[in-house]
Write a protein that holds these residues in place. Structure first.
Motif, short mmCIF file in Angstrom:
data_model
loop_
_atom_site.label_atom_id
_atom_site.label_comp_id
_atom_site.label_asym_id
_atom_site.label_seq_id
_atom_site.Cartn_x
_atom_site.Cartn_y
_atom_site.Cartn_z
N UNK A 28 0.84 -1.13 -0.05
CA UNK A 28 -0.15 -0.09 -0.08
C UNK A 28 0.85 1.39 -0.10
N UNK A 29 2.19 1.12 0.02
CA UNK A 29 3.06 2.46 0.03
C UNK A 29 3.41 2.87 -1.13
N UNK A 30 3.74 4.09 -1.19
CA UNK A 30 4.10 4.79 -2.44
C UNK A 30 5.43 3.75 -3.03
N UNK A 31 5.53 3.58 -4.34
CA UNK A 31 6.62 2.71 -4.72
C UNK A 31 8.01 3.04 -4.29
N UNK A 32 8.34 4.03 -4.13
CA UNK A 32 9.55 4.59 -3.70
C UNK A 32 9.83 4.03 -2.33
N UNK A 33 8.81 4.23 -1.38
CA UNK A 33 9.01 3.95 0.12
C UNK A 33 8.82 2.35 -0.01
N UNK A 34 7.90 1.96 -0.70
CA UNK A 34 7.87 0.41 -0.76
C UNK A 34 9.12 -0.37 -0.84
N UNK A 88 6.76 -2.75 13.78
CA UNK A 88 7.10 -1.52 14.77
C UNK A 88 8.72 -2.18 15.08
N UNK A 89 8.96 -3.54 15.27
CA UNK A 89 10.09 -3.85 15.31
C UNK A 89 11.33 -3.46 14.28
N UNK A 90 10.78 -3.48 13.03
CA UNK A 90 11.64 -3.32 11.81
C UNK A 90 11.82 -1.65 11.75
N UNK A 91 10.86 -0.88 12.11
CA UNK A 91 10.81 0.52 12.37
C UNK A 91 11.97 0.96 13.12
N UNK A 92 11.93 0.46 14.42
CA UNK A 92 12.75 0.75 15.37
C UNK A 92 14.45 0.26 15.05
N UNK A 93 14.57 -0.61 14.27
CA UNK A 93 15.74 -0.97 13.88
C UNK A 93 16.30 0.04 12.79
N UNK A 125 9.02 5.68 9.36
CA UNK A 125 7.81 6.31 9.57
C UNK A 125 6.88 5.46 8.96
N UNK A 126 6.86 5.23 7.57
CA UNK A 126 5.88 4.38 6.76
C UNK A 126 5.60 3.17 7.28
N UNK A 127 6.80 2.77 7.91
CA UNK A 127 6.40 1.04 8.56
C UNK A 127 5.69 1.15 9.90
N UNK A 128 5.85 2.40 10.69
CA UNK A 128 5.34 2.57 11.74
C UNK A 128 3.65 2.78 11.57
N UNK A 129 3.59 3.72 10.59
CA UNK A 129 2.05 4.11 10.30
C UNK A 129 1.25 2.80 9.83
N UNK A 130 1.95 1.68 9.10
CA UNK A 130 1.42 0.34 8.65
C UNK A 130 0.94 -0.35 9.81
#
Length: 348
Positions: A28-34, A88-93, A125-130
């Motif tokens: 669901x993310x923008x292709x660049x962020x994905x 959240x774990x991956x976002x924190x890393x 930030x995108x991973x946290x939002x998801x």
């Protein structure tokens, strides 16, 4: 405690459910962020080429699913919570690597080295939002979102304390104490593991008091996990940890083995070098020397002062508390118990 084995079959079942759900969420993310997220999650190379990289064992999402099963639910019922805690774990890393200037993660470039600091922050930030969106889905959305929100507040509080510790001296009245370290680690690491356990039983439809007990179990488990991680951060095998030996010492991280070795109130083990070794260690750490000889000497002094043994002993105490809670709540959950034991058995 008897060795009941690593629950490989249970973990395989968890992964079979987790990965498709994770990929659908990230899509669901923008292709660049994905593309950045896919690299961070180990699904692709820097340029987006699919690869089979080390994606981690997925222990936190497995904990959520196994807790759901133990509470009378199914693995499938806990998938939204499992996705949330893994994201959240991956976002924190991603953010930890930026904060610590770590250039490698799981034998590959850290996200900020691959794409730059700004894009890596955005990907995190995108991973946290998801993650927040995933937790807030399904029939138990309100309770699950509340658990994740509380865990995030604690996690950030713990990370803040960890950074603030870097500005404090190694000795004297302003030195970081073992008790302060324990409080920090309970928030920084214990909060998300506690959240994983609590989300599992919540998505299974269990009452709030059971979620509270499992959250407490997970915090003890997280403390034990972090304390073992601190030992690996100094003496771990780089081929297994993906980070250089003595890495935490070079960065002058105030981890438990160091603090325990310097703590004047803790009894010294037999054969310890006593105050002369701890004084030498404090001087060495304060000097800022980070060449190979200096960090190796520091590691030797920490071990002589019993810092490594005390860290492992404290980890064992918190692991015992976690297992006592588990056995009181879910005495027949063998796969869950095996998973928790495997989280702690990382020094051999």
């Amino acid at each position: 405690m008897p060795d009941i084995g690593f629950p490989a079959g249970a973990l395989a079942r968890c992964r079979q459910l987790l990965e498709p759900a994770m990929r659908a969420t990230v899509a669901d993310l923008h292709p660049w962020t994905e593309r950045m997220a896919a690299f961070t999650l180990g699904w692709s190379d820097i340029d987006g080429t699919p690869v089979e990289a080390d994606t981690g064992k997925g222990l936190r999402p497995a904990l959520a699913m196994l807790c759901a099963e133990a509470a009378g639910g199914t693995f499938e019922s806990a998938v939204p919570g499992a996705v949330a805690v893994e994201l959240v774990h991956v976002f924190s890393l991603v953010h930890d690597d930026i904060i610590d200037s770590d250039e490698r993660r799981r034998h590959r470039p850290a996200a900020w080295k691959a794409y730059g600091v700004g894009p890596a922050v955005l990907a995190g930030d995108a991973l946290l939002a998801l993650a927040v969106r995933s937790a807030a889905s399904g029939p138990h959305a309100a309770a699950a979102a509340g658990l994740l929100s509380s865990a995030l507040v604690e996690l950030v509080h713990g990370q803040t304390l960890d950074m603030a510790f870097e500005e404090r001296p190694w000795t004297g009245p302003e030195a970081v104490t073992v008790a302060e370290y324990t409080s920090m680690a309970a928030d920084k690491t214990g909060s998300l593991i506690g959240c994983a356990a609590a989300l599992g039983v919540t998505f299974a439809g269990a009452p709030a008091d059971l979620a509270t007990r499992m959250y407490g179990m997970g915090r003890d488990l997280g403390l034990a996990f972090q304390m073992v991680d601190d030992v690996l951060g100094i003496w771990g095998d780089p081929s297994r940890t993906g980070k250089p030996v003595f890495g935490d010492l070079r960065r002058r991280k105030k981890t438990l083995p160091v603090l325990a070795a310097l703590a004047p109130s803790l009894p010294r083990s037999s054969g310890s070098a006593g105050t002369s070794a701890s004084g030498e260690l404090a001087l060495l750490l304060s000097s800022g020397a980070d060449d190979e000889d200096a960090v190796r000497l520091a590691a030797d002094l920490i071990e002589k002062e019993g810092g490594r043994d005390r860290a492992l002993s404290m980890a064992a105490d918190h692991a015992s508390r976690a297992l006592d809670t588990l056995d009181a709540v879910f005495p027949d959950a063998r796969d869950l118990r095996a998973l928790i034991t495997s989280l702690l058995d990382r020094t051999h």
